[in-house]
Scaffold this motif. Structure first.
Motif, PDB file in Angstrom:
ATOM      1  N   HIS A 109      -5.181  10.694 -16.247  1.00 28.80           N
ATOM      2  CA  HIS A 109      -4.008  10.485 -16.591  1.00 28.80           C
ATOM      3  C   HIS A 109      -3.312  10.662 -15.158  1.00 28.80           C
ATOM      4  O   HIS A 109      -2.197   9.476 -15.175  1.00 28.80           O
ATOM      5  CB  HIS A 109      -4.010  12.210 -17.117  1.00 28.80           C
ATOM      6  CG  HIS A 109      -2.431  12.679 -17.504  1.00 28.80           C
ATOM      7  ND1 HIS A 109      -1.962  12.016 -18.304  1.00 28.80           N
ATOM      8  CD2 HIS A 109      -1.572  13.282 -17.034  1.00 28.80           C
ATOM      9  CE1 HIS A 109      -0.906  12.390 -18.338  1.00 28.80           C
ATOM     10  NE2 HIS A 109      -0.337  13.042 -17.184  1.00 28.80           N
ATOM     11  N   GLN A 110      -3.945  10.648 -14.455  1.00 30.20           N
ATOM     12  CA  GLN A 110      -2.849  10.174 -12.757  1.00 30.20           C
ATOM     13  C   GLN A 110      -2.522   9.155 -12.683  1.00 30.20           C
ATOM     14  O   GLN A 110      -1.599   8.420 -12.478  1.00 30.20           O
ATOM     15  CB  GLN A 110      -3.803  11.104 -11.693  1.00 30.20           C
ATOM     16  CG  GLN A 110      -3.776  12.438 -11.171  1.00 30.20           C
ATOM     17  CD  GLN A 110      -4.009  12.517  -9.985  1.00 30.20           C
ATOM     18  OE1 GLN A 110      -5.118  11.973  -9.723  1.00 30.20           O
ATOM     19  NE2 GLN A 110      -3.760  13.232  -9.323  1.00 30.20           N
ATOM     20  N   GLY A 111      -3.782   7.764 -13.047  1.00 29.27           N
ATOM     21  CA  GLY A 111      -3.768   6.634 -13.124  1.00 29.27           C
ATOM     22  C   GLY A 111      -2.622   6.097 -14.264  1.00 29.27           C
ATOM     23  O   GLY A 111      -1.730   5.167 -13.580  1.00 29.27           O
ATOM     24  N   TRP A 112      -2.848   6.797 -14.968  1.00 32.39           N
ATOM     25  CA  TRP A 112      -2.013   6.059 -15.621  1.00 32.39           C
ATOM     26  C   TRP A 112      -0.168   6.628 -16.224  1.00 32.39           C
ATOM     27  O   TRP A 112       0.161   5.508 -16.746  1.00 32.39           O
ATOM     28  CB  TRP A 112      -2.862   6.717 -17.083  1.00 32.39           C
ATOM     29  CG  TRP A 112      -1.980   6.502 -19.217  1.00 32.39           C
ATOM     30  CD1 TRP A 112      -2.366   6.059 -19.235  1.00 32.39           C
ATOM     31  CD2 TRP A 112      -0.361   7.039 -19.240  1.00 32.39           C
ATOM     32  NE1 TRP A 112      -1.517   5.314 -20.574  1.00 32.39           N
ATOM     33  CE2 TRP A 112      -0.046   6.412 -20.556  1.00 32.39           C
ATOM     34  CE3 TRP A 112      -0.103   8.521 -19.753  1.00 32.39           C
ATOM     35  CZ2 TRP A 112       0.563   6.943 -21.399  1.00 32.39           C
ATOM     36  CZ3 TRP A 112       0.956   8.896 -20.124  1.00 32.39           C
ATOM     37  CH2 TRP A 112       1.047   7.766 -21.481  1.00 32.39           C
ATOM     38  N   THR A 113      -0.613   7.841 -15.059  1.00 32.70           N
ATOM     39  CA  THR A 113       0.941   8.163 -14.853  1.00 32.70           C
ATOM     40  C   THR A 113       1.414   7.150 -14.044  1.00 32.70           C
ATOM     41  O   THR A 113       2.822   6.097 -13.957  1.00 32.70           O
ATOM     42  CB  THR A 113       1.150   9.435 -14.410  1.00 32.70           C
ATOM     43  OG1 THR A 113       0.847  10.557 -15.385  1.00 32.70           O
ATOM     44  CG2 THR A 113       2.324   9.828 -14.594  1.00 32.70           C
ATOM     45  N   ALA A 114       0.614   7.422 -12.679  1.00 36.52           N
ATOM     46  CA  ALA A 114       1.342   5.966 -11.849  1.00 36.52           C
ATOM     47  C   ALA A 114       1.239   5.102 -12.730  1.00 36.52           C
ATOM     48  O   ALA A 114       2.431   4.411 -11.847  1.00 36.52           O
ATOM     49  CB  ALA A 114      -0.017   7.012 -11.308  1.00 36.52           C
ATOM     50  N   ALA A 115       0.970   4.488 -13.614  1.00 35.22           N
ATOM     51  CA  ALA A 115       1.449   2.973 -13.814  1.00 35.22           C
ATOM     52  C   ALA A 115       1.961   2.511 -14.968  1.00 35.22           C
ATOM     53  O   ALA A 115       2.795   1.877 -14.647  1.00 35.22           O
ATOM     54  CB  ALA A 115      -0.092   2.394 -14.624  1.00 35.22           C
ATOM     55  N   ALA A 138       5.002   3.029 -11.978  1.00 37.48           N
ATOM     56  CA  ALA A 138       5.576   1.488 -11.296  1.00 37.48           C
ATOM     57  C   ALA A 138       6.181   0.494 -12.469  1.00 37.48           C
ATOM     58  O   ALA A 138       6.856   0.001 -11.891  1.00 37.48           O
ATOM     59  CB  ALA A 138       3.814   1.091 -11.183  1.00 37.48           C
ATOM     60  N   ASP A 139       5.462   0.440 -13.745  1.00 36.34           N
ATOM     61  CA  ASP A 139       6.211  -0.279 -14.680  1.00 36.34           C
ATOM     62  C   ASP A 139       7.852  -0.129 -14.749  1.00 36.34           C
ATOM     63  O   ASP A 139       8.634  -0.805 -15.178  1.00 36.34           O
ATOM     64  CB  ASP A 139       5.431   0.245 -15.508  1.00 36.34           C
ATOM     65  CG  ASP A 139       4.275  -0.911 -16.168  1.00 36.34           C
ATOM     66  OD1 ASP A 139       4.175  -1.574 -15.152  1.00 36.34           O
ATOM     67  OD2 ASP A 139       3.421  -0.452 -17.101  1.00 36.34           O
ATOM     68  N   ALA A 140       8.273   0.909 -15.083  1.00 32.39           N
ATOM     69  CA  ALA A 140       9.055   2.310 -14.998  1.00 32.39           C
ATOM     70  C   ALA A 140       9.905   1.211 -14.016  1.00 32.39           C
ATOM     71  O   ALA A 140      11.284   1.065 -14.033  1.00 32.39           O
ATOM     72  CB  ALA A 140       9.591   3.448 -14.715  1.00 32.39           C
ATOM     73  N   ASP A 142       0.397  -0.833   0.016  1.00 29.27           N
ATOM     74  CA  ASP A 142       0.224   0.286  -0.377  1.00 29.27           C
ATOM     75  C   ASP A 142       0.507   1.045   0.309  1.00 29.27           C
ATOM     76  O   ASP A 142       0.095   2.318  -0.749  1.00 29.27           O
ATOM     77  CB  ASP A 142      -0.969   0.244   0.623  1.00 29.27           C
ATOM     78  CG  ASP A 142      -1.835  -0.628   0.404  1.00 29.27           C
ATOM     79  OD1 ASP A 142      -2.296  -1.442   0.022  1.00 29.27           O
ATOM     80  OD2 ASP A 142      -2.541  -1.321   1.894  1.00 29.27           O
ATOM     81  N   ALA A 143       2.165   1.384   1.399  1.00 32.38           N
ATOM     82  CA  ALA A 143       2.907   2.686   0.884  1.00 32.38           C
ATOM     83  C   ALA A 143       3.811   2.795  -0.330  1.00 32.38           C
ATOM     84  O   ALA A 143       3.804   3.646  -1.254  1.00 32.38           O
ATOM     85  CB  ALA A 143       4.118   2.352   1.977  1.00 32.38           C
ATOM     86  N   ALA A 144       3.465   1.300  -1.235  1.00 38.48           N
ATOM     87  CA  ALA A 144       4.657   1.283  -2.405  1.00 38.48           C
ATOM     88  C   ALA A 144       3.406   1.826  -3.620  1.00 38.48           C
ATOM     89  O   ALA A 144       4.516   2.507  -4.811  1.00 38.48           O
ATOM     90  CB  ALA A 144       5.177   0.044  -2.780  1.00 38.48           C
TER      91      ALA A 144
END
Length: 96
Positions: A82-88, A91-93, A27-29
């Motif tokens: 866009h926030q979720g897309w950027t976060a994903a 996270a992938d990177a 959750d923290a990550a």
């Protein structure tokens, strides 16, 4: 052979604690996404328009998120997406 008393066995407690701590770490990550106020969404979409990330389609009355090709008729939905897309993507990177 001596049988172990099931009441003295704490392995299940330890496993439960490990599971809980792992869930807290995950959750923290995770990137945080929260509701966006109208003004903040409008400002974000304006910035995305200026950066060429979003393209308006006036005849369809939608905004297209160019990297994903997804169309939105709401600035709030677009900003949250866009926030979720950027976060994903971040996270992938980090996972690579």
């Amino acid at each position: 052979m001596d049988e172990l008393d099931p009441h003295d066995d704490t392995s299940a407690d330890y496993e439960q604690l490990e599971t809980e701590l792992l869930a807290q770490d995950q959750d923290a990550a995770r990137a945080k996404t929260v509701d966006i106020a109208d003004e903040a969404a409008n400002n974000m979409v304006s910035d995305l328009l200026d950066a060429g990330v979003v393209t308006p389609v006036p005849e369809a009355r939608v905004l297209v998120h160019e990297p994903s090709g997804t169309a939105f008729d709401s600035t709030i939905q677009l900003a949250m997406f866009h926030q979720g897309w950027t976060a994903a993507r971040e996270a992938d990177a980090q996972g690579e």
